[in-house]
Design a protein around this motif. Structure first.
Motif, PDB file in Angstrom:
ATOM      1  N   MET A   1       0.935  -1.311   0.010  1.00 28.28           N
ATOM      2  CA  MET A   1       0.036   0.149   0.024  1.00 28.28           C
ATOM      3  C   MET A   1       0.857   1.385  -0.075  1.00 28.28           C
ATOM      4  O   MET A   1       1.867   1.273   0.610  1.00 28.28           O
ATOM      5  CB  MET A   1      -0.751   0.146   1.214  1.00 28.28           C
ATOM      6  N   VAL A   2       0.578   2.128  -0.980  1.00 28.49           N
ATOM      7  CA  VAL A   2       1.208   3.410  -0.797  1.00 28.49           C
ATOM      8  C   VAL A   2       0.789   4.425   0.311  1.00 28.49           C
ATOM      9  O   VAL A   2      -0.252   4.533   0.432  1.00 28.49           O
ATOM     10  CB  VAL A   2       0.915   4.271  -2.285  1.00 28.49           C
ATOM     11  N   GLN A   3       1.922   4.818   0.923  1.00 28.72           N
ATOM     12  CA  GLN A   3       1.809   5.686   1.993  1.00 28.72           C
ATOM     13  C   GLN A   3       1.851   7.272   1.451  1.00 28.72           C
ATOM     14  O   GLN A   3       2.764   7.548   0.707  1.00 28.72           O
ATOM     15  CB  GLN A   3       2.872   5.748   3.019  1.00 28.72           C
ATOM     16  N   ALA A   4       0.798   8.009   1.592  1.00 34.29           N
ATOM     17  CA  ALA A   4       0.680   9.233   0.826  1.00 34.29           C
ATOM     18  C   ALA A   4      -0.183  10.234   1.663  1.00 34.29           C
ATOM     19  O   ALA A   4      -0.979   9.696   2.493  1.00 34.29           O
ATOM     20  CB  ALA A   4       0.194   9.044  -0.400  1.00 34.29           C
ATOM     21  N   PRO A   5       0.041  11.571   1.679  1.00 38.03           N
ATOM     22  CA  PRO A   5      -0.768  12.423   2.363  1.00 38.03           C
ATOM     23  C   PRO A   5      -2.220  12.402   1.714  1.00 38.03           C
ATOM     24  O   PRO A   5      -2.327  12.371   0.554  1.00 38.03           O
ATOM     25  CB  PRO A   5       0.073  13.760   2.325  1.00 38.03           C
TER      26      PRO A   5
END
Length: 211
Positions: A1-5
């Protein structure tokens, strides 16, 4: 899973001390000799095409910002020469480092290709920082960068507006396959912001051991 704001903000605000035409000295890792990285960046740009609020980075200006030195008009030439000598000695003790590049990395002001392992390039940055600390009397080692931890990445697009990251993450839900990237040298450049683009003139390329 991509961590992003959840939200992205406009990258093109003027940071303290910066102004049109003012040049900075920075250390970059460039991808000029590795076409597979440029091709990968192109595939990222293709997936982002059509999204509003993003300024794509052309192949010519792809880079990993490794260390800000400071404003060029504040640093005497003899200190630059001394820094180059110190960094050459430090980097000359490190072998080339190969990483995987292409991890989707969406940060507060842009979209980038991250590297794996994330900390693999720390020795390069530490060698550069050591050389700066030994030789440069007026510098901005960290205070011009609001990211508390260095996360090496190649930006493929900068944000030019505030907005949600959801469309970006959707466009990159099936990202391109990462590729290898070998760091064989670090580049000192004199950089200037030109509209919504960073351009630079090369000052020196410092090789790692055996490169």
């Amino acid at each position: 899973m991509v961590q992003a704001p959840e939200l992205i903000r406009d990258h093109w605000w003027w940071r303290p001390g910066m102004r049109p035409g003012r040049r900075m000295l920075l250390w970059h890792l460039l991808v000029d000799d590795q076409p597979q990285v440029r091709e990968l960046a192109g595939r990222f740009r293709e997936r982002l095409a059509g999204l509003s609020g993003l300024d794509p980075v052309p192949d010519e200006w792809l880079h990993i910002t490794t260390q800000i030195v400071g404003f060029a008009d504040e640093i005497p030439r003899h200190e630059v020469t001394a820094m180059l000598t110190a960094v050459t000695q430090s980097l000359g003790k490190l072998p080339p480092i190969t990483v995987r590049i292409g991890r989707v990395y969406v940060y507060l002001e842009g979209v980038a290709m991250g590297i794996t392992p994330e900390r693999a390039l720390d020795p390069v940055r530490e060698a550069i920082r050591e050389g700066i600390a030994q030789t440069i009397t007026t510098h901005h080692m960290d205070d011009l960068d609001d990211r508390p931890v260095w996360t090496p990445h190649v930006s493929v697009a900068y944000s030019n507006a505030d907005g949600p990251t959801a469309p970006i993450l959707k466009a990159l839900a099936d990202p391109p396959e990462p590729c290898e990237f070998t760091v064989r040298r670090a580049h000192l450049v004199e950089q200037v912001r030109d509209g919504h683009l960073y351009r630079w003139e090369p000052v020196a390329a410092v090789p790692l051991a055996g490169a």
